[in-house]
Design an enzyme around this catalytic site. Structure first.
Site, PDB file in Angstrom:
ATOM      1  N   THR A   1      31.314  79.047  36.037  1.00  0.00           N
ATOM      2  CA  THR A   1      31.888  78.439  34.819  1.00  0.00           C
ATOM      3  C   THR A   1      33.037  79.245  34.227  1.00  0.00           C
ATOM      4  O   THR A   1      33.908  78.684  33.569  1.00  0.00           O
ATOM      5  CB  THR A   1      30.801  78.256  33.739  1.00  0.00           C
TER       6      THR A   1
ATOM      7  N   ASP B   1      24.720  74.856  28.365  1.00  0.00           N
ATOM      8  CA  ASP B   1      23.805  73.720  28.523  1.00  0.00           C
ATOM      9  C   ASP B   1      24.555  72.398  28.538  1.00  0.00           C
ATOM     10  O   ASP B   1      24.259  71.513  29.344  1.00  0.00           O
ATOM     11  CB  ASP B   1      22.780  73.702  27.392  1.00  0.00           C
TER      12      ASP B   1
HETATM   13  P1  ADP Z   1      27.381  79.692  27.516  1.00  0.00           P
HETATM   14  O1  ADP Z   1      27.775  81.126  27.424  1.00  0.00           O
HETATM   15  O2  ADP Z   1      27.129  79.034  26.192  1.00  0.00           O
HETATM   16  O3  ADP Z   1      26.301  79.456  28.485  1.00  0.00           O
HETATM   17  P2  ADP Z   1      29.718  79.321  29.116  1.00  0.00           P
HETATM   18  O4  ADP Z   1      30.398  80.543  28.624  1.00  0.00           O
HETATM   19  O5  ADP Z   1      29.117  79.284  30.453  1.00  0.00           O
HETATM   20  O6  ADP Z   1      28.658  78.884  28.044  1.00  0.00           O
HETATM   21  O7  ADP Z   1      30.702  78.136  29.038  1.00  0.00           O
HETATM   22  C1  ADP Z   1      30.524  76.955  29.731  1.00  0.00           C
HETATM   23  C2  ADP Z   1      31.827  76.213  29.642  1.00  0.00           C
HETATM   24  O8  ADP Z   1      32.113  75.976  28.268  1.00  0.00           O
HETATM   25  C3  ADP Z   1      33.026  76.971  30.173  1.00  0.00           C
HETATM   26  O9  ADP Z   1      33.225  76.717  31.534  1.00  0.00           O
HETATM   27  C4  ADP Z   1      34.156  76.396  29.331  1.00  0.00           C
HETATM   28  O10 ADP Z   1      34.556  75.146  29.874  1.00  0.00           O
HETATM   29  C5  ADP Z   1      33.496  76.100  28.015  1.00  0.00           C
HETATM   30  N1  ADP Z   1      33.689  77.192  27.026  1.00  0.00           N
HETATM   31  C6  ADP Z   1      32.745  78.018  26.518  1.00  0.00           C
HETATM   32  N2  ADP Z   1      33.271  78.857  25.616  1.00  0.00           N
HETATM   33  C7  ADP Z   1      34.594  78.561  25.551  1.00  0.00           C
HETATM   34  C8  ADP Z   1      35.707  79.082  24.797  1.00  0.00           C
HETATM   35  N3  ADP Z   1      35.562  80.084  23.901  1.00  0.00           N
HETATM   36  N4  ADP Z   1      36.906  78.522  25.006  1.00  0.00           N
HETATM   37  C9  ADP Z   1      37.085  77.518  25.876  1.00  0.00           C
HETATM   38  N5  ADP Z   1      36.096  76.990  26.622  1.00  0.00           N
HETATM   39  C10 ADP Z   1      34.861  77.495  26.459  1.00  0.00           C
END
Ligand code: ADP
Length: 303
Positions: A177, A226
């Protein structure tokens, strides 16, 4: 299509809504089990509530089985810190797969927080040896992908090799991701990579690999992992042999939800102030139309 959903232990409550709301909006029938019932997610200063034990999960599953309604097409589960709960989830998924061999198991979100010192050592072997082998879709971040494969990602070629190693462990669909790879579109973008193995009617196999860059927003959201997994599951159902389209839809929805959320959060916080966790709650209900039919704002490139 029926989906069974187990919500996250770590981020509870509102997150369970994402895991259920997204597939429901996209036409799936959802049975959900709350692995915790918390007042709010744990990014707030305080939270209160109850945690479901492995035995309690088993009791719920027994009830479903006694009624012979344990025939699911998809299972989507969130984060858990508890080894016995995780092992129970794996046992149930294996049994559900015997009831429906084409069941797809999506291990939503991250296995571990993205820093080595927080990895509970007893959980790691369970994820690596039990969860990943039964999972069909996984969405690790770079840290988890490296940890699971023992290989560091410094280049796109490394990422492809890591995704191949993850395929060899079980899952046909892998999306990293986020990564530290240098974005082509500029510093304010985030690089993600995906890989999907396809088995063709003649038995031959190919692997489709994509790279996608999305604008980075300077805020920490809870539940994006999620939301991402629930979207990817739904879009890979609609486009089972087209990871490029499934990723473009998924990342575009993420973009719309995040933009709507950050703009609302800034309105609430006022000029020059950083939004607080309640102000940064993802604007899910307000994004229903985008979830159903997202305008594509980000193009995936085949690599
Ligand atoms: P989490 O840490 O909540 O599990 P992730 O960091 O894996 O979420 O993020 C999953 C997706 O959400 C990323 O691939 C991106 O598309 C989006 N995302 C999450 N945080 C950001 C952010 N600060 N800016 C842009 N996109 C984000």
């Amino acid at each position: 299509m029926r989906v069974s959903v187990t919500t996250t232990l770590h981020e509870a409550f509102n997150i369970s809504h994402y895991l259920c709301f997204v597939p429901q909006v996209l036409g799936f029938e959802v049975d959900s089990i709350n692995s915790v019932q918390f007042s709010n997610h744990t990014g707030y200063s305080h939270w209160k509530g109850q945690v479901l034990t492995a035995d309690e999960l088993h009791v719920l599953y027994e009830g479903i089985k006694l009624n012979n309604v344990h025939h699911y097409d998809y299972v989507l589960t969130g984060y858990t810190r508890d080894t016995s709960f995780l092992e129970m989830v794996v046992d149930i998924v294996q049994e559900l797969k015997r009831a429906n061999p084409s069941l797809v198991y999506d291990k939503s979100t991250h296995f571990f927080p993205s820093s080595p010192q927080y990895v509970p050592q007893n959980l790691y072997p369970v994820y690596k040896n039990k969860v990943v082998p039964v999972a069909d879709i996984i969405t690790p971040n770079q840290f988890e992908a490296e940890l699971l494969t023992g290989k560091t990602i410094n280049t796109e070629k490394d990422a492809v090799e890591v995704m191949d190693l993850l395929h060899a462990m079980g899952p046909d669909t892998v999306v990293i991701t986020s990564s530290d790879l240098p974005p082509r579109l500029g510093d304010r973008f985030l690089v993600s990579l995906g890989s999907q193995r396809h088995v063709h009617p003649d038995g031959s196999r190919t692997t489709e690999r994509v790279r996608i860059e999305v604008p980075k927003v300077d805020a920490v959201f809870v539940g994006t992992g999620d939301l991402f997994a629930a979207m990817l599951l739904a879009w890979t159902h609609h486009y089972p042999n087209d990871l490029k389209t499934a990723c473009e839809k998924t990342f575009s929805v993420m973009h719309h939800v995040i933009q709507r959320t950050i703009s609302h959060a800034h309105d609430l916080a006022g000029p020059g102030r950083r939004p607080s966790p309640p102000q940064l709650e993802l604007r899910m209900v307000q994004s229903k139309a985008d979830i159903e039919d997202p305008a594509i704002v980000t193009e995936a490139t085949l690599i």
